[in-house]
Scaffold this motif. Sequence first.
Motif, PDB file in Angstrom:
ATOM      1  N   VAL A 588       0.849  -1.197   0.000  1.00 39.12           N
ATOM      2  CA  VAL A 588       0.000   0.000   0.000  1.00 39.12           C
ATOM      3  C   VAL A 588       0.889   1.253   0.000  1.00 39.12           C
ATOM      4  CG1 VAL A 588      -1.635   1.361   1.390  1.00 39.12           C
ATOM      5  CG2 VAL A 588      -1.987  -1.101   1.085  1.00 39.12           C
ATOM      6  N   LEU A 589       1.927   1.218   0.852  1.00 42.04           N
ATOM      7  CA  LEU A 589       2.830   2.369   0.913  1.00 42.04           C
ATOM      8  C   LEU A 589       3.468   2.621  -0.465  1.00 42.04           C
ATOM      9  CD1 LEU A 589       4.546   1.793   4.383  1.00 42.04           C
ATOM     10  CD2 LEU A 589       2.990   3.642   3.765  1.00 42.04           C
ATOM     11  N   LYS A 590       3.830   1.490  -1.044  1.00 45.50           N
ATOM     12  CA  LYS A 590       4.489   1.599  -2.348  1.00 45.50           C
ATOM     13  C   LYS A 590       3.513   2.156  -3.387  1.00 45.50           C
ATOM     14  CE  LYS A 590       7.062  -1.183  -5.594  1.00 45.50           C
ATOM     15  NZ  LYS A 590       6.960  -2.504  -6.154  1.00 45.50           N
ATOM     16  N   ALA A 596       7.037   5.662   4.549  1.00 45.51           N
ATOM     17  CA  ALA A 596       6.667   4.775   5.656  1.00 45.51           C
ATOM     18  C   ALA A 596       6.682   5.510   6.981  1.00 45.51           C
ATOM     19  CB  ALA A 596       7.618   3.589   5.701  1.00 45.51           C
ATOM     20  N   GLU A 597       7.567   6.483   7.147  1.00 49.73           N
ATOM     21  CA  GLU A 597       7.695   7.228   8.413  1.00 49.73           C
ATOM     22  C   GLU A 597       6.443   8.019   8.727  1.00 49.73           C
ATOM     23  OE1 GLU A 597       9.905   7.150   5.988  1.00 49.73           O
ATOM     24  OE2 GLU A 597      11.409   5.935   7.008  1.00 49.73           O
ATOM     25  N   ARG A 598       5.607   8.306   7.694  1.00 48.82           N
ATOM     26  CA  ARG A 598       4.401   9.114   7.924  1.00 48.82           C
ATOM     27  C   ARG A 598       3.180   8.257   8.270  1.00 48.82           C
ATOM     28  NH1 ARG A 598       3.350  13.067   3.236  1.00 48.82           N
ATOM     29  NH2 ARG A 598       1.810  13.845   4.739  1.00 48.82           N
ATOM     30  N   LEU A 599       3.404   6.964   8.294  1.00 46.13           N
ATOM     31  CA  LEU A 599       2.283   6.062   8.663  1.00 46.13           C
ATOM     32  C   LEU A 599       2.485   5.556  10.093  1.00 46.13           C
ATOM     33  CD1 LEU A 599      -0.217   4.297   8.041  1.00 46.13           C
ATOM     34  CD2 LEU A 599       1.353   2.542   7.170  1.00 46.13           C
ATOM     35  N   GLU A 600       1.413   5.688  10.855  1.00 53.34           N
ATOM     36  CA  GLU A 600       1.434   5.151  12.225  1.00 53.34           C
ATOM     37  C   GLU A 600       0.308   4.133  12.327  1.00 53.34           C
ATOM     38  OE1 GLU A 600       2.454   7.687  15.876  1.00 53.34           O
ATOM     39  OE2 GLU A 600       0.280   7.477  15.994  1.00 53.34           O
ATOM     40  N   LEU A 601       0.642   2.943  12.810  1.00 57.73           N
ATOM     41  CA  LEU A 601      -0.409   1.920  12.966  1.00 57.73           C
ATOM     42  C   LEU A 601      -0.772   1.826  14.441  1.00 57.73           C
ATOM     43  CD1 LEU A 601       0.916  -0.869  10.566  1.00 57.73           C
ATOM     44  CD2 LEU A 601      -0.915   0.794  10.138  1.00 57.73           C
ATOM     45  N   GLU A 602      -2.093   1.881  14.707  1.00 55.37           N
ATOM     46  CA  GLU A 602      -2.557   1.809  16.102  1.00 55.37           C
ATOM     47  C   GLU A 602      -2.981   0.374  16.405  1.00 55.37           C
ATOM     48  OE1 GLU A 602      -5.420   4.711  17.241  1.00 55.37           O
ATOM     49  OE2 GLU A 602      -4.271   6.392  16.403  1.00 55.37           O
ATOM     50  N   ILE A 603      -2.286  -0.203  17.368  1.00 64.33           N
ATOM     51  CA  ILE A 603      -2.680  -1.567  17.771  1.00 64.33           C
ATOM     52  C   ILE A 603      -3.122  -1.521  19.242  1.00 64.33           C
ATOM     53  CG2 ILE A 603      -1.106  -2.680  16.146  1.00 64.33           C
ATOM     54  CD1 ILE A 603       0.735  -3.235  18.550  1.00 64.33           C
ATOM     55  N   THR A 604      -3.874  -2.512  19.635  1.00 63.88           N
ATOM     56  CA  THR A 604      -4.301  -2.568  21.050  1.00 63.88           C
ATOM     57  C   THR A 604      -3.506  -3.656  21.760  1.00 63.88           C
ATOM     58  OG1 THR A 604      -5.997  -4.139  20.479  1.00 63.88           O
ATOM     59  CG2 THR A 604      -6.667  -1.844  20.584  1.00 63.88           C
ATOM     60  N   GLU A 605      -3.539  -3.608  23.071  1.00 58.83           N
ATOM     61  CA  GLU A 605      -2.801  -4.626  23.833  1.00 58.83           C
ATOM     62  C   GLU A 605      -3.358  -6.022  23.567  1.00 58.83           C
ATOM     63  OE1 GLU A 605      -2.689  -2.781  27.866  1.00 58.83           O
ATOM     64  OE2 GLU A 605      -0.690  -3.628  27.789  1.00 58.83           O
ATOM     65  N   THR A 606      -4.649  -6.061  23.276  1.00 56.08           N
ATOM     66  CA  THR A 606      -5.266  -7.364  22.974  1.00 56.08           C
ATOM     67  C   THR A 606      -4.570  -8.001  21.787  1.00 56.08           C
ATOM     68  OG1 THR A 606      -7.235  -6.108  23.426  1.00 56.08           O
ATOM     69  CG2 THR A 606      -7.535  -8.419  22.875  1.00 56.08           C
ATOM     70  N   GLY A 627      10.195   1.548   8.696  1.00 54.96           N
ATOM     71  CA  GLY A 627      10.005   2.966   9.030  1.00 54.96           C
ATOM     72  C   GLY A 627       8.637   3.286   9.595  1.00 54.96           C
ATOM     73  N   VAL A 628       7.711   2.322   9.552  1.00 57.66           N
ATOM     74  CA  VAL A 628       6.351   2.542  10.042  1.00 57.66           C
ATOM     75  C   VAL A 628       6.381   2.682  11.566  1.00 57.66           C
ATOM     76  CG1 VAL A 628       4.030   1.529  10.212  1.00 57.66           C
ATOM     77  CG2 VAL A 628       5.383   1.210   8.124  1.00 57.66           C
ATOM     78  N   LYS A 629       5.572   3.621  12.101  1.00 58.56           N
ATOM     79  CA  LYS A 629       5.512   3.800  13.566  1.00 58.56           C
ATOM     80  C   LYS A 629       4.375   2.938  14.149  1.00 58.56           C
ATOM     81  CE  LYS A 629       8.510   7.282  13.685  1.00 58.56           C
ATOM     82  NZ  LYS A 629       9.089   6.955  12.359  1.00 58.56           N
ATOM     83  N   ILE A 630       4.596   2.557  15.381  1.00 55.85           N
ATOM     84  CA  ILE A 630       3.561   1.748  16.057  1.00 55.85           C
ATOM     85  C   ILE A 630       3.085   2.500  17.298  1.00 55.85           C
ATOM     86  CG2 ILE A 630       3.012  -0.462  17.193  1.00 55.85           C
ATOM     87  CD1 ILE A 630       3.724  -0.807  14.227  1.00 55.85           C
ATOM     88  N   ALA A 631       1.759   2.651  17.399  1.00 55.69           N
ATOM     89  CA  ALA A 631       1.188   3.291  18.596  1.00 55.69           C
ATOM     90  C   ALA A 631       0.334   2.256  19.352  1.00 55.69           C
ATOM     91  CB  ALA A 631       0.314   4.476  18.186  1.00 55.69           C
ATOM     92  N   LEU A 632       0.436   2.311  20.696  1.00 60.11           N
ATOM     93  CA  LEU A 632      -0.402   1.405  21.494  1.00 60.11           C
ATOM     94  C   LEU A 632      -1.654   2.174  21.887  1.00 60.11           C
ATOM     95  CD1 LEU A 632      -0.352  -1.446  22.551  1.00 60.11           C
ATOM     96  CD2 LEU A 632       0.665  -0.617  24.660  1.00 60.11           C
ATOM     97  N   ASP A 633      -2.804   1.741  21.271  1.00 63.01           N
ATOM     98  CA  ASP A 633      -4.081   2.448  21.420  1.00 63.01           C
ATOM     99  C   ASP A 633      -4.736   2.104  22.757  1.00 63.01           C
ATOM    100  OD1 ASP A 633      -6.123   4.064  20.661  1.00 63.01           O
ATOM    101  OD2 ASP A 633      -6.827   2.826  18.989  1.00 63.01           O
TER     102      ASP A 633
END
Length: 742
Positions: A588-590, A596-606, A627-633
């Motif tokens: 998708v990025l491609k 990739a640095e401008r994409l942040e994926l939000e994942i949950t602890e589950t 380069g993708v960022k990961i956020a813990l939602d």
Amino acid sequence: MIGPPLFRPALKWTSSGALLTLIAFGGLVTIGLVLASAIWASRESDLAALDRQRELSNTRLSTQIERVAKDLGLMAEGYSKSISTINELGIGPQDGKGLSQLIKSVFRYDQVFVIDGKGNLVLNTDKEIASRYEWAKPLLLPMLTKLQQQDEPLPVVELMRLEGRPSIAGITGITLGPQPVAPLNRLYLIASRYIDGPALDAFSRDQGLNGARFARAADPEDNEVTFEIRATATGEPIGFIIWTPDLPGSRVVSRLLPALVASALIIASLLAMLMLLLRKSMAELTDSEQKARRQSLHDALTDLPNRSLFGRRLNDCLENQRFSSTRSIVALLDLDKFKAVNDTFGHGAGDDLLIAVADRIRALLGPNDTLARLGGDEFALLLPGRPKTDRSHLDLFGQIITSLNVPFPLLEGKVSALIGCSIGATELTDARQTGSEVLHLADIALYEAKSAGRNRFVEYSSSLESSVQLRSELKSDLRTLLAEAGSNPPSKFGLQVFFQTIHSAEWGHAVSGAEALVRWHHEKHGLLTPDKFIGLAEDSEMIHELGMIVLERACSAACGWASGQYVSVNVSPLQLRRPDYVDAVLMVLKNTGLAAERLELEITETALLDADEAMVSETLARLRAAGVKIALDDFGTGYSSLSHLVLFGIDRIKIDRSFVNLLGSRADGAAVVSAIVALSQSLGLLTTAEGVETDGQRDFLIAAGCNDMQGYLLSKPVPNPDMGDGDEIVELSAATQRVVIA
Ligand code: C2E
Ligand code: CA
Ligand code: CA
């Protein structure tokens, strides 16, 4: 165990007990019969022996009488000869004494008299004989008369009592010449013999009568028998012969008795032992049968009734419903995050958790309530017989949720898990309902409780049916929508991606990025928020496709924003589990050309908990390497485990809006939020605070050191967000929502 006892082993015991009693009774009766028949046989043989002895005595007496008759004949002959000689010799009557003495001693008679036809004693040379005759005369004369009246010249012999002793006395005529003589002119011979004394001794010796004695009255000792002698003339008893009979039966029995008793005792003890053994093995059998039945109806882990026993009790309850003035409630309970605990800490911890959950719920129930484990983390409750207006079950559900919301120490306290639960309940309303119908209704309510955000209970109502219907309608619509996604021309209906801007906490509050939040513009139901369909998509495995559509649109949109701004996209835990997920994201990025640095994926602890740890950390590592960022939602709502933050590479924490909400409403809210921010800073993580709605919250978060902020105060999710250029100054106020100062 919760609920009324299921087994009534008494019934089983009654039949086994009856069988044992029957065996014991049979054994005793057999022993009794053997003994009784032995005693009976001995008695019979004794009676026969006794009869025989009496018979012999009788015969013997008759023989004696006959002998006396015969003796009389011989004696009379002797007299006739002697008297002829006397007459020839001219001897006086006194000489008869010698003859009498002779007869007495030769024939062993006790008395001998010679009388004339009128009954007068002749040849009585002795005074003693004369007086004795006088005594006996009244008894003897009737015999004389009888003899004289007889046609035949046979002797008359009778039994009688002479001088008080039982005797045989006989009389016969003495023939003195060839010429017939008139009875009155004839001489007669009388002889008598006592049958007691020596005669009795001889008698008993001959008859084998043991210790026979004579008695005037019948007064035998305990083991003696009597034989009655009657006077021939009058039939009156003249005495009794008493002796100890020989009883062969009793003799045999008395000899056999010790052996019989010993064998009876041995048989009885063998029987008793057999009974004990039987009883024991029957008890064991019943016991193991009970255990087997119990196992078949109970869950081995928690010892709670299982699905099948619950079904029975539910059916019983439904049957009673017809006659009942009370009502019963059925509830289904589903644990949240059970699978996560199982996957993270292992099955041992999962087992500990289920046992502890069962214990906590059990402690809250009444004696008639049933808690069952239907399987996995699914529990069911049956609350029977509650008053019609009673609402106490609602309190109970609240208590259960509260009690399950306290952390569970697992694996002997080595780890601790915080879970929750959802409850769906329904009332048994109609006796015509079946068990599965009731459970279906409770299931609808449970689904609603889960969809409504978990940790809550929902009671079934018919209005839920429409939400069930709506869900199935939406599911099928979504499937169609996704299938036609690429082929249809753009339309105002279908999936849309809204963006909610995220603002820097630094002075100026410039837009640092935006979170992509999916919407579904449904032709019939209007604009649907994700809570209406994300769960559906997850349940029916459509989430991956849906997620990719959102990702693609979000990345495309972000390409048009300032280069320093990022786009944040939510990822379902299920998407992360797919082995091709990283490749799909990179593709998708491609395709969109977003860095990739401008994409942040939000994942949950589950997402971290539910899956294989190694696989998830590898996925995240590959994304971060690209380069993708990961956020813990939603940080703070799940395990909030420090180890997760360290173990899985995370770039940012998003503080859940429930914590932000606490700011200003609860005193400890500020402490919690400050602690989370401090924690993130110390781990070198960025923080975003979600759900900022008030100036006060905003000010506190800025002061606490948050990096970014998101919330209605700054902007609601919109289709085309105003991203600014990333540098402009934004003034924020609750009243204006968002005002851009040019
Ligand atoms: P989330 O990731 O926590 O998203 C934030 C939710 O909070 C959004 O609801 C947003 O509208 C709402 N929100 C933002 N600011 C405020 C505020 O100040 N006050 C209040 N009360 N609410 C605020 P939304 O859009 O309904 O999304 C709900 C959830 O749906 C999201 O929660 C996210 O978990 C999920 N979701 C949304 N889009 C996607 C998606 O594309 N993929 C996946 N997997 N999940 C998505
Ligand atoms: Ca989110
Ligand atoms: Ca969130």
